[in-house]
Design a protein around this motif. Sequence first.
Motif, PDB file in Angstrom:
ATOM      1  N   MET A   1       0.843  -1.198   0.000  1.00 20.64           N
ATOM      2  CA  MET A   1       0.000   0.000   0.000  1.00 20.64           C
ATOM      3  C   MET A   1       0.882   1.253   0.000  1.00 20.64           C
ATOM      4  O   MET A   1       2.059   1.195   0.339  1.00 20.64           O
ATOM      5  CB  MET A   1      -0.914   0.003   1.226  1.00 20.64           C
ATOM      6  CG  MET A   1      -1.828  -1.195   1.305  1.00 20.64           C
ATOM      7  SD  MET A   1      -3.044  -1.148  -0.023  1.00 20.64           S
ATOM      8  CE  MET A   1      -3.861  -2.714   0.191  1.00 20.64           C
ATOM      9  N   ARG A   2       0.290   2.363  -0.341  1.00 18.42           N
ATOM     10  CA  ARG A   2       1.037   3.616  -0.402  1.00 18.42           C
ATOM     11  C   ARG A   2       1.550   4.026   0.980  1.00 18.42           C
ATOM     12  O   ARG A   2       2.689   4.419   1.128  1.00 18.42           O
ATOM     13  CB  ARG A   2       0.165   4.717  -0.980  1.00 18.42           C
ATOM     14  CG  ARG A   2       0.896   6.008  -1.186  1.00 18.42           C
ATOM     15  CD  ARG A   2       0.044   6.969  -1.927  1.00 18.42           C
ATOM     16  NE  ARG A   2      -0.424   6.258  -3.124  1.00 18.42           N
ATOM     17  CZ  ARG A   2      -0.709   6.801  -4.274  1.00 18.42           C
ATOM     18  NH1 ARG A   2      -0.628   8.077  -4.411  1.00 18.42           N
ATOM     19  NH2 ARG A   2      -1.108   6.101  -5.294  1.00 18.42           N
ATOM     20  N   ALA A   3       0.703   3.944   1.992  1.00 17.16           N
ATOM     21  CA  ALA A   3       1.097   4.334   3.350  1.00 17.16           C
ATOM     22  C   ALA A   3       1.957   3.231   3.974  1.00 17.16           C
ATOM     23  O   ALA A   3       1.582   2.061   3.969  1.00 17.16           O
ATOM     24  CB  ALA A   3      -0.136   4.587   4.207  1.00 17.16           C
ATOM     25  N   GLU A   4       3.084   3.617   4.518  1.00 16.96           N
ATOM     26  CA  GLU A   4       4.036   2.650   5.057  1.00 16.96           C
ATOM     27  C   GLU A   4       3.437   1.795   6.180  1.00 16.96           C
ATOM     28  O   GLU A   4       3.623   0.578   6.218  1.00 16.96           O
ATOM     29  CB  GLU A   4       5.278   3.382   5.562  1.00 16.96           C
ATOM     30  CG  GLU A   4       6.421   2.472   5.919  1.00 16.96           C
ATOM     31  CD  GLU A   4       7.692   3.230   6.246  1.00 16.96           C
ATOM     32  OE1 GLU A   4       8.449   2.724   7.092  1.00 16.96           O
ATOM     33  OE2 GLU A   4       7.918   4.318   5.679  1.00 16.96           O
TER      34      GLU A   4
ATOM     35  N   VAL B   1      -2.696 -21.147   4.886  1.00 12.30           N
ATOM     36  CA  VAL B   1      -3.059 -21.750   3.594  1.00 12.30           C
ATOM     37  C   VAL B   1      -2.086 -22.863   3.223  1.00 12.30           C
ATOM     38  O   VAL B   1      -2.499 -23.956   2.828  1.00 12.30           O
ATOM     39  CB  VAL B   1      -3.127 -20.660   2.498  1.00 12.30           C
ATOM     40  CG1 VAL B   1      -3.228 -21.268   1.118  1.00 12.30           C
ATOM     41  CG2 VAL B   1      -4.285 -19.715   2.773  1.00 12.30           C
ATOM     42  N   GLU B   2      -0.792 -22.597   3.359  1.00 12.97           N
ATOM     43  CA  GLU B   2       0.190 -23.619   2.996  1.00 12.97           C
ATOM     44  C   GLU B   2       0.103 -24.824   3.926  1.00 12.97           C
ATOM     45  O   GLU B   2       0.257 -25.957   3.482  1.00 12.97           O
ATOM     46  CB  GLU B   2       1.592 -23.014   2.967  1.00 12.97           C
ATOM     47  CG  GLU B   2       1.775 -22.082   1.784  1.00 12.97           C
ATOM     48  CD  GLU B   2       3.134 -21.415   1.716  1.00 12.97           C
ATOM     49  OE1 GLU B   2       3.930 -21.522   2.689  1.00 12.97           O
ATOM     50  OE2 GLU B   2       3.415 -20.759   0.689  1.00 12.97           O
ATOM     51  N   ALA B   3      -0.170 -24.611   5.212  1.00 18.23           N
ATOM     52  CA  ALA B   3      -0.315 -25.723   6.152  1.00 18.23           C
ATOM     53  C   ALA B   3      -1.487 -26.625   5.771  1.00 18.23           C
ATOM     54  O   ALA B   3      -1.461 -27.821   6.045  1.00 18.23           O
ATOM     55  CB  ALA B   3      -0.488 -25.202   7.578  1.00 18.23           C
ATOM     56  N   ALA B   4      -2.491 -26.049   5.133  1.00 21.48           N
ATOM     57  CA  ALA B   4      -3.685 -26.814   4.738  1.00 21.48           C
ATOM     58  C   ALA B   4      -3.571 -27.398   3.332  1.00 21.48           C
ATOM     59  O   ALA B   4      -4.509 -28.026   2.849  1.00 21.48           O
ATOM     60  CB  ALA B   4      -4.919 -25.922   4.827  1.00 21.48           C
ATOM     61  N   GLY B   5      -2.451 -27.160   2.667  1.00 16.07           N
ATOM     62  CA  GLY B   5      -2.271 -27.720   1.331  1.00 16.07           C
ATOM     63  C   GLY B   5      -2.789 -26.846   0.208  1.00 16.07           C
ATOM     64  O   GLY B   5      -2.851 -27.275  -0.936  1.00 16.07           O
ATOM     65  N   GLY B   6      -3.150 -25.604   0.528  1.00  9.06           N
ATOM     66  CA  GLY B   6      -3.569 -24.665  -0.499  1.00  9.06           C
ATOM     67  C   GLY B   6      -2.366 -23.951  -1.081  1.00  9.06           C
ATOM     68  O   GLY B   6      -1.225 -24.173  -0.677  1.00  9.06           O
ATOM     69  N   ARG B   7      -2.635 -23.093  -2.009  1.00  7.43           N
ATOM     70  CA  ARG B   7      -1.556 -22.350  -2.670  1.00  7.43           C
ATOM     71  C   ARG B   7      -1.678 -20.877  -2.330  1.00  7.43           C
ATOM     72  O   ARG B   7      -2.687 -20.245  -2.648  1.00  7.43           O
ATOM     73  CB  ARG B   7      -1.673 -22.563  -4.173  1.00  7.43           C
ATOM     74  CG  ARG B   7      -0.614 -21.937  -4.989  1.00  7.43           C
ATOM     75  CD  ARG B   7       0.589 -22.883  -5.077  1.00  7.43           C
ATOM     76  NE  ARG B   7       1.669 -22.235  -5.767  1.00  7.43           N
ATOM     77  CZ  ARG B   7       1.965 -22.445  -7.035  1.00  7.43           C
ATOM     78  NH1 ARG B   7       1.270 -23.292  -7.745  1.00  7.43           N
ATOM     79  NH2 ARG B   7       2.958 -21.807  -7.585  1.00  7.43           N
ATOM     80  N   TYR B   8      -0.662 -20.327  -1.674  1.00  7.19           N
ATOM     81  CA  TYR B   8      -0.619 -18.906  -1.378  1.00  7.19           C
ATOM     82  C   TYR B   8       0.125 -18.232  -2.520  1.00  7.19           C
ATOM     83  O   TYR B   8       1.208 -18.673  -2.913  1.00  7.19           O
ATOM     84  CB  TYR B   8       0.105 -18.650  -0.046  1.00  7.19           C
ATOM     85  CG  TYR B   8       0.293 -17.185   0.239  1.00  7.19           C
ATOM     86  CD1 TYR B   8      -0.748 -16.429   0.744  1.00  7.19           C
ATOM     87  CD2 TYR B   8       1.491 -16.549  -0.049  1.00  7.19           C
ATOM     88  CE1 TYR B   8      -0.599 -15.076   0.980  1.00  7.19           C
ATOM     89  CE2 TYR B   8       1.648 -15.197   0.179  1.00  7.19           C
ATOM     90  CZ  TYR B   8       0.607 -14.467   0.695  1.00  7.19           C
ATOM     91  OH  TYR B   8       0.756 -13.123   0.916  1.00  7.19           O
ATOM     92  N   VAL B   9      -0.461 -17.160  -3.063  1.00  2.00           N
ATOM     93  CA  VAL B   9       0.156 -16.437  -4.177  1.00  2.00           C
ATOM     94  C   VAL B   9       0.576 -15.068  -3.672  1.00  2.00           C
ATOM     95  O   VAL B   9      -0.263 -14.231  -3.331  1.00  2.00           O
ATOM     96  CB  VAL B   9      -0.823 -16.304  -5.369  1.00  2.00           C
ATOM     97  CG1 VAL B   9      -0.158 -15.557  -6.518  1.00  2.00           C
ATOM     98  CG2 VAL B   9      -1.318 -17.675  -5.805  1.00  2.00           C
ATOM     99  N   ASP B  10       1.881 -14.856  -3.609  1.00  2.00           N
ATOM    100  CA  ASP B  10       2.452 -13.604  -3.121  1.00  2.00           C
ATOM    101  C   ASP B  10       2.571 -12.622  -4.282  1.00  2.00           C
ATOM    102  O   ASP B  10       3.298 -12.867  -5.232  1.00  2.00           O
ATOM    103  CB  ASP B  10       3.826 -13.879  -2.522  1.00  2.00           C
ATOM    104  CG  ASP B  10       4.433 -12.684  -1.819  1.00  2.00           C
ATOM    105  OD1 ASP B  10       3.973 -11.543  -2.052  1.00  2.00           O
ATOM    106  OD2 ASP B  10       5.374 -12.886  -1.040  1.00  2.00           O
ATOM    107  N   ILE B  11       1.828 -11.512  -4.193  1.00  2.00           N
ATOM    108  CA  ILE B  11       1.855 -10.513  -5.270  1.00  2.00           C
ATOM    109  C   ILE B  11       2.604  -9.250  -4.854  1.00  2.00           C
ATOM    110  O   ILE B  11       2.655  -8.289  -5.613  1.00  2.00           O
ATOM    111  CB  ILE B  11       0.421 -10.153  -5.732  1.00  2.00           C
ATOM    112  CG1 ILE B  11      -0.371  -9.503  -4.601  1.00  2.00           C
ATOM    113  CG2 ILE B  11      -0.278 -11.387  -6.286  1.00  2.00           C
ATOM    114  CD1 ILE B  11      -1.671  -8.874  -5.045  1.00  2.00           C
ATOM    115  N   TRP B  12       3.143  -9.242  -3.646  1.00  2.00           N
ATOM    116  CA  TRP B  12       3.762  -8.045  -3.068  1.00  2.00           C
ATOM    117  C   TRP B  12       4.760  -7.387  -4.018  1.00  2.00           C
ATOM    118  O   TRP B  12       4.652  -6.204  -4.322  1.00  2.00           O
ATOM    119  CB  TRP B  12       4.443  -8.425  -1.749  1.00  2.00           C
ATOM    120  CG  TRP B  12       4.823  -7.261  -0.913  1.00  2.00           C
ATOM    121  CD1 TRP B  12       6.036  -6.611  -0.902  1.00  2.00           C
ATOM    122  CD2 TRP B  12       4.013  -6.587   0.061  1.00  2.00           C
ATOM    123  NE1 TRP B  12       6.025  -5.595   0.017  1.00  2.00           N
ATOM    124  CE2 TRP B  12       4.785  -5.574   0.626  1.00  2.00           C
ATOM    125  CE3 TRP B  12       2.715  -6.773   0.499  1.00  2.00           C
ATOM    126  CZ2 TRP B  12       4.297  -4.721   1.610  1.00  2.00           C
ATOM    127  CZ3 TRP B  12       2.239  -5.936   1.492  1.00  2.00           C
ATOM    128  CH2 TRP B  12       3.025  -4.934   2.027  1.00  2.00           C
TER     129      TRP B  12
END
Length: 174
Positions: A136-139, A156-167
């Motif tokens: 986000m714009r504000a720190e 999510v990863e512990a449950a076997g899902g896929r986390y998508v990092d867009i940062w």
Amino acid sequence: PVAVSPPPAQPGAKLSVAVVGDNIGYHLAQGLIDTESDGGIGLAITRKTKDSSGIVREDFYDWQKNLRDILAAPENYGAIIVMIGTNDRQELRDSAGRQEPLSPRWKEIYGARIDALVAQIKAKGVPFFWIGLPIMRAERYSGDMQQLNDIYRSKVEAAGGRYVDIWDAFADEK
């Protein structure tokens, strides 16, 4: 329990995907819809979002209940995508009182709510993806979003899902 695979797709059929979330999830769904209208990769996007919602304020919109209803509907989704959290920098209340945002107790309660949502999706037996929040714009706001992302990733990863990092896709030196 054993995960159930979606039925095999017919040639030329689109994979039905539900996008679940708040206002940022709405925009993700719209972006996917726009991409599909421009040729895409063969997804049929269904928007299951609620503006101004979040996981904190169950009195405003109860995601546990509403996700249960979404997943119980007759639609046969081949995947679920979640993007939510920009409205969650609010206090949580429990039997001990008010919990300040991102305090240790707050994170414990919030994490349990994420676990409950993820368990519902996992029980559906389809692939699921949790899209992280962007910078986000504000720190300070960004720092808070990063803490939420850490919670999402671990749950999510512990449950076997896929986390998508867009940062990093939204970050630069400015």
